[in-house]
Scaffold this motif. Sequence first.
Motif, PDB file in Angstrom:
ATOM      1  N   ARG A 106     -32.623 -16.090   5.048  1.00 39.17           N
ATOM      2  CA  ARG A 106     -32.040 -15.134   4.099  1.00 39.17           C
ATOM      3  C   ARG A 106     -32.627 -13.754   4.334  1.00 39.17           C
ATOM      4  N   VAL A 107     -31.735 -12.741   4.295  1.00 37.21           N
ATOM      5  CA  VAL A 107     -32.146 -11.345   4.454  1.00 37.21           C
ATOM      6  C   VAL A 107     -31.640 -10.552   3.256  1.00 37.21           C
ATOM      7  N   ALA A 108     -32.247  -9.385   3.051  1.00 39.20           N
ATOM      8  CA  ALA A 108     -31.802  -8.458   2.014  1.00 39.20           C
ATOM      9  C   ALA A 108     -30.710  -7.600   2.625  1.00 39.20           C
ATOM     10  N   VAL A 147     -28.176 -12.204   1.730  1.00 38.58           N
ATOM     11  CA  VAL A 147     -27.259 -12.751   2.726  1.00 38.58           C
ATOM     12  C   VAL A 147     -27.969 -13.881   3.455  1.00 38.58           C
ATOM     13  N   THR A 148     -27.346 -15.061   3.433  1.00 41.79           N
ATOM     14  CA  THR A 148     -27.884 -16.216   4.151  1.00 41.79           C
ATOM     15  C   THR A 148     -27.167 -16.341   5.487  1.00 41.79           C
ATOM     16  N   SER A 176     -33.148  -4.089  12.843  1.00 43.53           N
ATOM     17  CA  SER A 176     -32.366  -3.048  12.185  1.00 43.53           C
ATOM     18  C   SER A 176     -33.034  -2.546  10.913  1.00 43.53           C
ATOM     19  N   GLY A 177     -34.234  -3.083  10.631  1.00 43.99           N
ATOM     20  CA  GLY A 177     -34.993  -2.607   9.485  1.00 43.99           C
ATOM     21  C   GLY A 177     -34.733  -3.347   8.189  1.00 43.99           C
ATOM     22  N   LEU A 178     -34.026  -4.459   8.243  1.00 43.81           N
ATOM     23  CA  LEU A 178     -33.748  -5.211   7.026  1.00 43.81           C
ATOM     24  C   LEU A 178     -34.932  -6.107   6.651  1.00 43.81           C
ATOM     25  N   GLU A 179     -35.083  -6.326   5.366  1.00 43.21           N
ATOM     26  CA  GLU A 179     -36.139  -7.199   4.863  1.00 43.21           C
ATOM     27  C   GLU A 179     -35.721  -8.653   5.042  1.00 43.21           C
ATOM     28  N   ILE A 180     -36.625  -9.453   5.594  1.00 42.07           N
ATOM     29  CA  ILE A 180     -36.403 -10.887   5.726  1.00 42.07           C
ATOM     30  C   ILE A 180     -36.950 -11.530   4.453  1.00 42.07           C
ATOM     31  N   ILE A 181     -36.077 -12.134   3.673  1.00 47.38           N
ATOM     32  CA  ILE A 181     -36.485 -12.764   2.415  1.00 47.38           C
ATOM     33  C   ILE A 181     -37.043 -14.153   2.672  1.00 47.38           C
ATOM     34  N   ALA A 182     -36.397 -14.898   3.556  1.00 44.01           N
ATOM     35  CA  ALA A 182     -36.850 -16.253   3.897  1.00 44.01           C
ATOM     36  C   ALA A 182     -36.556 -16.484   5.375  1.00 44.01           C
ATOM     37  N   ASP A 218     -32.116 -22.138  -3.263  1.00 47.62           N
ATOM     38  CA  ASP A 218     -33.232 -21.184  -3.255  1.00 47.62           C
ATOM     39  C   ASP A 218     -34.510 -21.901  -2.838  1.00 47.62           C
ATOM     40  N   GLU A 219     -34.749 -23.068  -3.421  1.00 55.76           N
ATOM     41  CA  GLU A 219     -35.972 -23.822  -3.119  1.00 55.76           C
ATOM     42  C   GLU A 219     -35.982 -24.291  -1.666  1.00 55.76           C
ATOM     43  N   VAL A 220     -34.867 -24.835  -1.186  1.00 59.82           N
ATOM     44  CA  VAL A 220     -34.785 -25.307   0.200  1.00 59.82           C
ATOM     45  C   VAL A 220     -35.026 -24.170   1.182  1.00 59.82           C
ATOM     46  N   GLU A 221     -34.426 -23.003   0.903  1.00 60.73           N
ATOM     47  CA  GLU A 221     -34.561 -21.863   1.814  1.00 60.73           C
ATOM     48  C   GLU A 221     -35.878 -21.119   1.628  1.00 60.73           C
ATOM     49  N   GLY A 222     -36.619 -21.458   0.573  1.00 65.44           N
ATOM     50  CA  GLY A 222     -37.882 -20.774   0.330  1.00 65.44           C
ATOM     51  C   GLY A 222     -37.675 -19.327  -0.073  1.00 65.44           C
TER      52      GLY A 222
END
Length: 154
Positions: A119-121, A128-129, A100-106, A68-72
């Motif tokens: 990572r995306v929602a 999903v990484t 496609s409208g997905l949220e980009i988490i990192a 989680d920390e590495v991927e921010g």
Amino acid sequence: MSESTAPRQLRLIVESPDFDEAVTFFRDVLGMPEQPAFATTGDDRVSILHAGSATIEIASVQHVRNIDEVEGAPPASGPTLRLALEVDDTTRAVESARDSGLEIIAPPVETPFRSLNARVAGPAGWQVTFFQELETLERRSQREGFHTDDTRAH
């Protein structure tokens, strides 16, 4: 386990309250080919999609937090089951997900373990990484920190 009893296929079953959203994500956004699958009628729906080869990654809680920390990215809520998909081009996969409208988490980040991760929602609350290997397994295996668990100092 002998070779004759070793699994031949791994299926990860994603139960989603929005079946259409999940199928669109995996089949259309990620481009996973769909095979015929049996279901009855009405709300009994299933889609089997090919994702190339599969591995099972078993991680300690601390390792998951380190990733989680590495991927921010913030920790996933709910069960600690994640989906990581190797892609040829992480940046392109993220752009396709965003389009496609997905949220980009990192956003894409080069990791210390020589991959480009983002990572995306995904559907059903899954994170999903996407990861793109930046060097071969043989080359990474020569780097400090790369061991099998049975040879790693505990």
